[in-house]
Design a protein around this motif. Structure first.
Motif, PDB file in Angstrom:
ATOM      1  N   ALA A   1      21.220  88.768  18.617  1.00 32.09           N
ATOM      2  CA  ALA A   1      20.685  90.127  18.614  1.00 32.09           C
ATOM      3  C   ALA A   1      20.989  90.830  19.940  1.00 32.09           C
ATOM      4  CB  ALA A   1      19.178  90.102  18.355  1.00 32.09           C
ATOM      5  N   ASP A   2      20.949  90.085  21.034  1.00 31.28           N
ATOM      6  CA  ASP A   2      21.282  90.636  22.347  1.00 31.28           C
ATOM      7  C   ASP A   2      22.752  91.077  22.354  1.00 31.28           C
ATOM      8  OD1 ASP A   2      21.314  91.314  25.050  1.00 31.28           O
ATOM      9  OD2 ASP A   2      20.784  89.309  25.758  1.00 31.28           O
TER      10      ASP A   2
ATOM     11  N   LYS B   1      21.075 101.862  15.199  1.00 35.87           N
ATOM     12  CA  LYS B   1      21.586 100.485  15.286  1.00 35.87           C
ATOM     13  C   LYS B   1      21.097  99.800  16.558  1.00 35.87           C
ATOM     14  CE  LYS B   1      25.745 101.190  12.532  1.00 35.87           C
ATOM     15  NZ  LYS B   1      27.209 101.277  12.561  1.00 35.87           N
TER      16      LYS B   1
ATOM     17  N   ALA C   1      26.506  97.418  19.860  1.00 31.72           N
ATOM     18  CA  ALA C   1      26.096  98.742  19.374  1.00 31.72           C
ATOM     19  C   ALA C   1      26.304  99.807  20.448  1.00 31.72           C
ATOM     20  CB  ALA C   1      24.638  98.712  18.911  1.00 31.72           C
TER      21      ALA C   1
ATOM     22  N   GLU D   1      17.487  98.893  16.090  1.00 31.47           N
ATOM     23  CA  GLU D   1      17.370  97.739  15.189  1.00 31.47           C
ATOM     24  C   GLU D   1      17.659  96.442  15.933  1.00 31.47           C
ATOM     25  OE1 GLU D   1      19.960  98.450  11.872  1.00 31.47           O
ATOM     26  OE2 GLU D   1      18.574  99.856  10.933  1.00 31.47           O
ATOM     27  N   CYS D   2      18.611  96.477  16.837  1.00 30.11           N
ATOM     28  CA  CYS D   2      18.936  95.274  17.619  1.00 30.11           C
ATOM     29  C   CYS D   2      17.782  94.877  18.530  1.00 30.11           C
ATOM     30  CB  CYS D   2      20.209  95.500  18.435  1.00 30.11           C
ATOM     31  SG  CYS D   2      21.696  95.658  17.430  1.00 30.11           S
TER      32      CYS D   2
ATOM     33  N   ASN E   1      24.546  91.820  19.735  1.00 30.19           N
ATOM     34  CA  ASN E   1      24.676  92.951  18.808  1.00 30.19           C
ATOM     35  C   ASN E   1      24.194  94.255  19.437  1.00 30.19           C
ATOM     36  OD1 ASN E   1      25.912  91.591  16.692  1.00 30.19           O
ATOM     37  ND2 ASN E   1      23.972  90.925  15.832  1.00 30.19           N
ATOM     38  N   PHE E   2      23.189  94.172  20.304  1.00 34.94           N
ATOM     39  CA  PHE E   2      22.747  95.362  21.018  1.00 34.94           C
ATOM     40  C   PHE E   2      23.890  95.913  21.876  1.00 34.94           C
ATOM     41  CE2 PHE E   2      21.337  97.365  24.924  1.00 34.94           C
ATOM     42  CZ  PHE E   2      20.566  98.400  24.431  1.00 34.94           C
TER      43      PHE E   2
END
Length: 126
Positions: free
Chosen positions: A38-39, A17, A45, A20-21, A41-42
């Protein structure tokens, strides 16, 4: 403490994950909203790799504020390339259980962001 907790609880799926981010950040480098999400979501994660419901829910509850902070930080010239490489380095070091290196990466990212924001708001963005 979060990084140490994640080191002990992260699964191969958690690392996937995170990767993927970082890939999503690379693909969204020209789309600021997608990049900032996305940042976020990283980092979600990384927190999720701790498998600590309180920490995960806290991160999710503050999504708008965190994305807002990322919007300011990632708007500084040069920040996106630095962010992508730093995030990729964090994933690799987490996978290798190199906790000191992960903490050092986060520290370096913080120093970089604070310096760049300071210069940016003073009118010197180099």
């Amino acid at each position: 403490r979060l990084i140490k907790l994640s080191k002990n609880t992260a699964t191969p799926e958690d690392y996937r994950k995170m990767e993927e981010c970082v890939t999503a950040m690379e693909k969204a480098s020209e789309n600021k909203d997608a990049y900032n999400l996305a940042d976020y979501n990283f980092h979600l994660a990384v927190v999720s790799a701790s498998h600590n419901d309180f920490l995960i829910r806290s991160m999710m509850a503050n999504q708008n504020a965190i994305v807002g902070i990322f919007t300011a930080m990632n708007g500084v010239p040069g920040a996106k390339d630095f962010g992508i490489s730093s995030h990729r380095q964090i994933v690799e070091n987490l996978k290798a259980k190199k906790i000191k290196e992960v903490i050092d990466s986060y520290s370096e990212m913080s120093k970089y962001n604070l310096t760049r924001l300071h210069r940016f708001f003073r009118g010197n963005s180099d």
